[in-house]
Design a protein around this motif. Structure first.
Motif, PDB file in Angstrom:
ATOM      1  N   LEU A  83     -30.137  19.265   4.063  1.00 52.80           N
ATOM      2  CA  LEU A  83     -29.221  20.387   3.855  1.00 52.80           C
ATOM      3  C   LEU A  83     -28.661  20.892   5.184  1.00 52.80           C
ATOM      4  CD1 LEU A  83     -31.210  22.302   1.099  1.00 52.80           C
ATOM      5  CD2 LEU A  83     -28.966  21.234   0.812  1.00 52.80           C
ATOM      6  N   LEU A  84     -29.490  20.894   6.224  1.00 50.39           N
ATOM      7  CA  LEU A  84     -29.013  21.298   7.545  1.00 50.39           C
ATOM      8  C   LEU A  84     -27.973  20.311   8.076  1.00 50.39           C
ATOM      9  CD1 LEU A  84     -32.323  22.477   9.261  1.00 50.39           C
ATOM     10  CD2 LEU A  84     -30.339  23.891   8.714  1.00 50.39           C
ATOM     11  N   TYR A  85     -28.172  19.045   7.793  1.00 55.29           N
ATOM     12  CA  TYR A  85     -27.201  18.030   8.220  1.00 55.29           C
ATOM     13  C   TYR A  85     -25.823  18.305   7.615  1.00 55.29           C
ATOM     14  CZ  TYR A  85     -24.773  13.511   8.196  1.00 55.29           C
ATOM     15  OH  TYR A  85     -23.834  12.522   8.319  1.00 55.29           O
ATOM     16  N   TYR A  86     -25.798  18.660   6.328  1.00 56.19           N
ATOM     17  CA  TYR A  86     -24.524  18.878   5.649  1.00 56.19           C
ATOM     18  C   TYR A  86     -24.006  20.309   5.799  1.00 56.19           C
ATOM     19  CZ  TYR A  86     -24.857  14.352   3.305  1.00 56.19           C
ATOM     20  OH  TYR A  86     -24.908  13.011   3.039  1.00 56.19           O
ATOM     21  N   SER A  87     -24.832  21.240   6.289  1.00 49.84           N
ATOM     22  CA  SER A  87     -24.480  22.661   6.250  1.00 49.84           C
ATOM     23  C   SER A  87     -23.196  22.970   7.008  1.00 49.84           C
ATOM     24  CB  SER A  87     -25.642  23.503   6.811  1.00 49.84           C
ATOM     25  OG  SER A  87     -25.898  23.153   8.169  1.00 49.84           O
ATOM     26  N   ASN A  88     -23.035  22.402   8.191  1.00 49.17           N
ATOM     27  CA  ASN A  88     -21.816  22.681   8.979  1.00 49.17           C
ATOM     28  C   ASN A  88     -21.077  21.389   9.294  1.00 49.17           C
ATOM     29  OD1 ASN A  88     -23.619  21.594  10.869  1.00 49.17           O
ATOM     30  ND2 ASN A  88     -22.761  22.812  12.553  1.00 49.17           N
ATOM     31  N   PHE A  89     -21.163  20.422   8.397  1.00 45.31           N
ATOM     32  CA  PHE A  89     -20.627  19.091   8.658  1.00 45.31           C
ATOM     33  C   PHE A  89     -19.125  19.146   8.957  1.00 45.31           C
ATOM     34  CE2 PHE A  89     -19.121  14.848   7.346  1.00 45.31           C
ATOM     35  CZ  PHE A  89     -19.963  14.052   8.103  1.00 45.31           C
ATOM     36  N   THR A  90     -18.372  19.812   8.072  1.00 41.30           N
ATOM     37  CA  THR A  90     -16.915  19.869   8.256  1.00 41.30           C
ATOM     38  C   THR A  90     -16.537  20.639   9.507  1.00 41.30           C
ATOM     39  OG1 THR A  90     -16.628  19.779   5.845  1.00 41.30           O
ATOM     40  CG2 THR A  90     -14.755  20.553   7.151  1.00 41.30           C
ATOM     41  N   LEU A  91     -17.158  21.794   9.704  1.00 41.90           N
ATOM     42  CA  LEU A  91     -16.856  22.621  10.874  1.00 41.90           C
ATOM     43  C   LEU A  91     -17.236  21.910  12.167  1.00 41.90           C
ATOM     44  CD1 LEU A  91     -15.934  25.333  12.025  1.00 41.90           C
ATOM     45  CD2 LEU A  91     -18.275  26.170  11.703  1.00 41.90           C
ATOM     46  N   ALA A  92     -18.405  21.258  12.183  1.00 42.17           N
ATOM     47  CA  ALA A  92     -18.858  20.576  13.400  1.00 42.17           C
ATOM     48  C   ALA A  92     -17.936  19.415  13.765  1.00 42.17           C
ATOM     49  CB  ALA A  92     -20.290  20.072  13.210  1.00 42.17           C
ATOM     50  N   LEU A  93     -17.468  18.661  12.778  1.00 41.35           N
ATOM     51  CA  LEU A  93     -16.547  17.557  13.068  1.00 41.35           C
ATOM     52  C   LEU A  93     -15.239  18.075  13.657  1.00 41.35           C
ATOM     53  CD1 LEU A  93     -16.926  15.064  10.068  1.00 41.35           C
ATOM     54  CD2 LEU A  93     -17.983  14.979  12.313  1.00 41.35           C
ATOM     55  N   GLU A  94     -14.783  19.227  13.161  1.00 43.25           N
ATOM     56  CA  GLU A  94     -13.541  19.789  13.690  1.00 43.25           C
ATOM     57  C   GLU A  94     -13.727  20.276  15.117  1.00 43.25           C
ATOM     58  OE1 GLU A  94     -10.120  23.042  12.355  1.00 43.25           O
ATOM     59  OE2 GLU A  94     -12.033  22.912  11.286  1.00 43.25           O
ATOM     60  N   GLU A  95     -14.866  20.915  15.405  1.00 45.74           N
ATOM     61  CA  GLU A  95     -15.099  21.444  16.745  1.00 45.74           C
ATOM     62  C   GLU A  95     -15.416  20.350  17.756  1.00 45.74           C
ATOM     63  OE1 GLU A  95     -18.076  24.435  16.651  1.00 45.74           O
ATOM     64  OE2 GLU A  95     -16.908  25.839  15.441  1.00 45.74           O
ATOM     65  N   ARG A  96     -16.158  19.339  17.312  1.00 45.34           N
ATOM     66  CA  ARG A  96     -16.600  18.307  18.255  1.00 45.34           C
ATOM     67  C   ARG A  96     -15.561  17.215  18.472  1.00 45.34           C
ATOM     68  NH1 ARG A  96     -22.228  16.247  16.037  1.00 45.34           N
ATOM     69  NH2 ARG A  96     -22.112  14.980  17.945  1.00 45.34           N
ATOM     70  N   PHE A  97     -14.842  16.833  17.402  1.00 48.67           N
ATOM     71  CA  PHE A  97     -13.949  15.669  17.506  1.00 48.67           C
ATOM     72  C   PHE A  97     -12.512  15.988  17.096  1.00 48.67           C
ATOM     73  CE2 PHE A  97     -18.241  14.139  16.290  1.00 48.67           C
ATOM     74  CZ  PHE A  97     -18.554  13.471  17.465  1.00 48.67           C
ATOM     75  N   GLY A  98     -12.239  17.249  16.714  1.00 42.82           N
ATOM     76  CA  GLY A  98     -10.889  17.608  16.308  1.00 42.82           C
ATOM     77  C   GLY A  98     -10.461  16.968  15.008  1.00 42.82           C
ATOM     78  N   VAL A  99     -11.436  16.668  14.136  1.00 41.94           N
ATOM     79  CA  VAL A  99     -11.153  16.009  12.863  1.00 41.94           C
ATOM     80  C   VAL A  99     -10.803  17.063  11.815  1.00 41.94           C
ATOM     81  CG1 VAL A  99     -12.162  14.640  11.000  1.00 41.94           C
ATOM     82  CG2 VAL A  99     -12.629  14.049  13.370  1.00 41.94           C
ATOM     83  N   LYS A 100      -9.776  16.800  11.015  1.00 36.48           N
ATOM     84  CA  LYS A 100      -9.354  17.742   9.988  1.00 36.48           C
ATOM     85  C   LYS A 100     -10.339  17.753   8.817  1.00 36.48           C
ATOM     86  CE  LYS A 100      -4.428  17.389  11.052  1.00 36.48           C
ATOM     87  NZ  LYS A 100      -3.084  17.072  10.507  1.00 36.48           N
ATOM     88  N   PRO A 101     -10.411  18.880   8.082  1.00 30.64           N
ATOM     89  CA  PRO A 101     -11.330  18.957   6.936  1.00 30.64           C
ATOM     90  C   PRO A 101     -11.082  17.886   5.886  1.00 30.64           C
ATOM     91  CG  PRO A 101     -10.550  21.156   7.530  1.00 30.64           C
ATOM     92  CD  PRO A 101      -9.768  20.169   8.359  1.00 30.64           C
ATOM     93  N   LEU A 102      -9.825  17.440   5.739  1.00 29.62           N
ATOM     94  CA  LEU A 102      -9.528  16.409   4.751  1.00 29.62           C
ATOM     95  C   LEU A 102     -10.294  15.130   5.050  1.00 29.62           C
ATOM     96  CD1 LEU A 102      -7.880  15.490   2.293  1.00 29.62           C
ATOM     97  CD2 LEU A 102      -6.052  14.813   3.877  1.00 29.62           C
ATOM     98  N   PHE A 103     -10.345  14.758   6.329  1.00 31.81           N
ATOM     99  CA  PHE A 103     -11.085  13.552   6.708  1.00 31.81           C
ATOM    100  C   PHE A 103     -12.578  13.729   6.417  1.00 31.81           C
ATOM    101  CE2 PHE A 103     -13.544  11.037   9.735  1.00 31.81           C
ATOM    102  CZ  PHE A 103     -13.004   9.777   9.559  1.00 31.81           C
ATOM    103  N   ALA A 104     -13.103  14.920   6.697  1.00 36.18           N
ATOM    104  CA  ALA A 104     -14.508  15.177   6.404  1.00 36.18           C
ATOM    105  C   ALA A 104     -14.783  15.056   4.909  1.00 36.18           C
ATOM    106  CB  ALA A 104     -14.901  16.574   6.905  1.00 36.18           C
ATOM    107  N   GLY A 105     -13.839  15.515   4.086  1.00 34.44           N
ATOM    108  CA  GLY A 105     -14.000  15.378   2.631  1.00 34.44           C
ATOM    109  C   GLY A 105     -14.021  13.921   2.208  1.00 34.44           C
ATOM    110  N   TYR A 106     -13.125  13.118   2.785  1.00 32.62           N
ATOM    111  CA  TYR A 106     -13.119  11.684   2.489  1.00 32.62           C
ATOM    112  C   TYR A 106     -14.442  11.029   2.906  1.00 32.62           C
ATOM    113  CZ  TYR A 106      -8.114  11.655   1.411  1.00 32.62           C
ATOM    114  OH  TYR A 106      -6.881  11.868   0.836  1.00 32.62           O
ATOM    115  N   LEU A 107     -14.961  11.450   4.054  1.00 37.71           N
ATOM    116  CA  LEU A 107     -16.212  10.873   4.552  1.00 37.71           C
ATOM    117  C   LEU A 107     -17.384  11.217   3.639  1.00 37.71           C
ATOM    118  CD1 LEU A 107     -17.511   9.230   6.795  1.00 37.71           C
ATOM    119  CD2 LEU A 107     -17.778  11.330   8.129  1.00 37.71           C
ATOM    120  N   MET A 108     -17.395  12.437   3.114  1.00 35.99           N
ATOM    121  CA  MET A 108     -18.469  12.832   2.198  1.00 35.99           C
ATOM    122  C   MET A 108     -18.352  12.095   0.870  1.00 35.99           C
ATOM    123  SD  MET A 108     -18.728  16.914   3.046  1.00 35.99           S
ATOM    124  CE  MET A 108     -20.171  17.190   2.041  1.00 35.99           C
TER     125      MET A 108
END
Length: 461
Positions: free
Chosen positions: A287-312
């Motif tokens: 649960l901790l892994y997924y808790s800030n998954f979208t936000l962390a990808l945006e802050e660390r790699f500049g990835v948009k939430p849409l890409f994070a949704g596709y990845l999930m």
């Protein structure tokens, strides 16, 4: 010679008829199991149509973020306290009546959700769902009654795969319906209709055929050798007493409550605490892994939430594939659930560490790919280990307690995630690595107990 030949012919006919009955019993059991796969699929298909739209709907009703969070937490708290009681209740009154009650009352909750034009009605609609939405837990308890210990991980994996397919398709259908005017209300009514359809499927299951086949197998098992029992043990002890459990549905509610409390006390006084602790630690880690998954990808790699949704979604699809591959994997491990759980948990810990220290998005994709396999395998193995060590006589109670443990993790994980994010976007997965390491240490410390394969039973049974 003629009488002797006639006797031999009669024996051969008896053997043939016995073989036919056994084959028919196995076929009925296989049909029953496939129908339960459909029950799991429909359950998560209906739920996943509505759940992604609920936050938008409650905000459209004028609720603040705080009120929306309180209502969401209320659902989790109800699940926490009801999981154990409903699972234990299914051991007492039988799987059929408890499963039907949970499905129909959940349908009522989603029907009320479709009429929720105020925040108060929205909150009221979550009460029956929060208390009785335990279709998957009771279905898993029923599967554990029907299949052998060797085949249980395979069947549970396929059941999880079928359920996950519903969870993948549901949001797509719900998102499409939400585009129309009044889409949320239509989606809620459709979800309630799917639950009613699921209830009809459960009602039409061949329960009488299954009970007859189960009793015949149990009687045959009593006359076989110990080795035959160990190879063909179908764990159908509950089936032979199902006539009693079915009649228990009509007993006094006070008698049922007293029996439920007695069974829960048996779990609480047993020595299964370490298994539930491992489940709790691994659940919180994931649960901790997924808790800030979208936000962390945006802050660390500049990835948009849409890409994070596709990845999930990609990870969920791989989880379905992992459920289908559990059979060959368990055979590769010689059906040693403990060793498979230890290796999958270790692999999960390493992959979360890889994600926390990832320098590029490709390392995140790599870790997500294999993490889908390890978490699916670990989730199935921990359930199998609970039933193996705890004994199959109280499978509903055991699964209910395990679900309550996971619910505690869902309540605690957001708090831990918020604190860890104050330090770094990698804080939650780093904390998850530490919790997973503790779980691995506990498993290693109790290796002898886990490898006993059910020699440790509940004290009160």
């Amino acid at each position: 010679r003629r009488p002797g030949a006639a006797a031999r012919m009669e024996e051969e006919e008896d053997e043939e008829s016995g073989g036919r009955r056994a084959a028919e019993s196995r076929a009925a059991s296989a049909r029953f199991v496939r129908c339960l796969y459909a029950v799991g699929f429909l359950d998560l298909f209906g739920v996943s149509m509505v759940v992604p739209l609920m936050n938008l709907h409650i905000k459209s009703l004028g609720a603040s973020h705080t009120v929306a969070g309180i209502i969401g937490s209320l659902y989790g708290v109800m699940q926490l306290f009801s999981s154990t009681f409903v699972g234990c209740w299914s051991d007492i009154v039988g799987r059929r009546y408890s499963l039907l009650a949970c499905i129909l009352l959940s349908a009522l909750g989603y029907f009320l959700l479709g009429t929720s034009t105020t925040v108060f009605l929205f909150a009221i609609s979550r009460v029956p769902v929060g208390i009785f939405k335990h279709t998957l837990s009771i279905s898993k308890a029923l599967l554990s009654d029907l299949v052998s210990e060797r085949n249980r991980p395979l069947v549970m994996g396929r059941f999880n795969a079928a359920s996950s397919m519903g969870f993948i398709l549901g949001p797509v259908v719900g998102g499409y319906l939400a585009e129309f005017e009044g889409g949320f209300y239509q989606t809620s009514f459709i979800c309630a209709s799917i639950f009613l359809l699921n209830g009809g499927l459960v009602w039409m299951l061949p329960w009488s055929e299954e009970n007859t086949g189960n009793r015949e197998h149990y009687q045959d098992k009593g006359t076989s050798s110990f080795s035959a029992r160990s190879n063909h043990d179908l764990h159908l002890k509950s089936a032979t007493s199902r006539a009693l459990t079915n009649s228990s549905f009509f007993q006094s509610p006070w008698i049922q409550v007293a029996t439920v409390l007695k069974k829960i006390k048996g779990i609480a006084c047993s020595n299964l605490w370490d298994i539930f602790l491992v489940r709790f630690l691994m659940s919180v880690a994931i649960l901790l892994y997924y808790s800030n998954f979208t936000l962390a990808l945006e802050e660390r790699f500049g990835v948009k939430p849409l890409f994070a949704g596709y990845l999930m979604s990609y990870s969920s699809a791989l989880g379905v594939l992992a459920g289908c591959l559990l059979g060959p994997i368990t055979r590769l491990y010689g059906h040693n659930t403990y060793r498979l759980l230890l290796h999958s948990s270790t692999f999960t810990c390493v992959l979360i560490l890889l994600y926390a220290s990832a320098l590029s998005i490709w390392m995140v994709i790599l870790s997500s790919t294999f993490l889908a396999f390890s978490t699916t395998i670990g989730r199935t193995c921990i359930i199998d280990l609970e039933l193996t060590v705890g004994g199959n006589e109280a499978s509903g109670t055991l699964l209910g307690v395990g679900q309550s443990v996971t619910s505690v993790g869902r309540i605690i994980a957001p708090l831990l995630s918020g604190i860890a994010q104050e330090f770094s976007p990698c804080g939650p997965p780093s904390l998850a690595v530490g919790l997973a390491l503790v779980a691995i240490v506990i498993m290693n410390a109790n290796k002898q107990k886990y490898c006993s394969h059910g020699s440790v039973k509940l004290k009160n049974q």
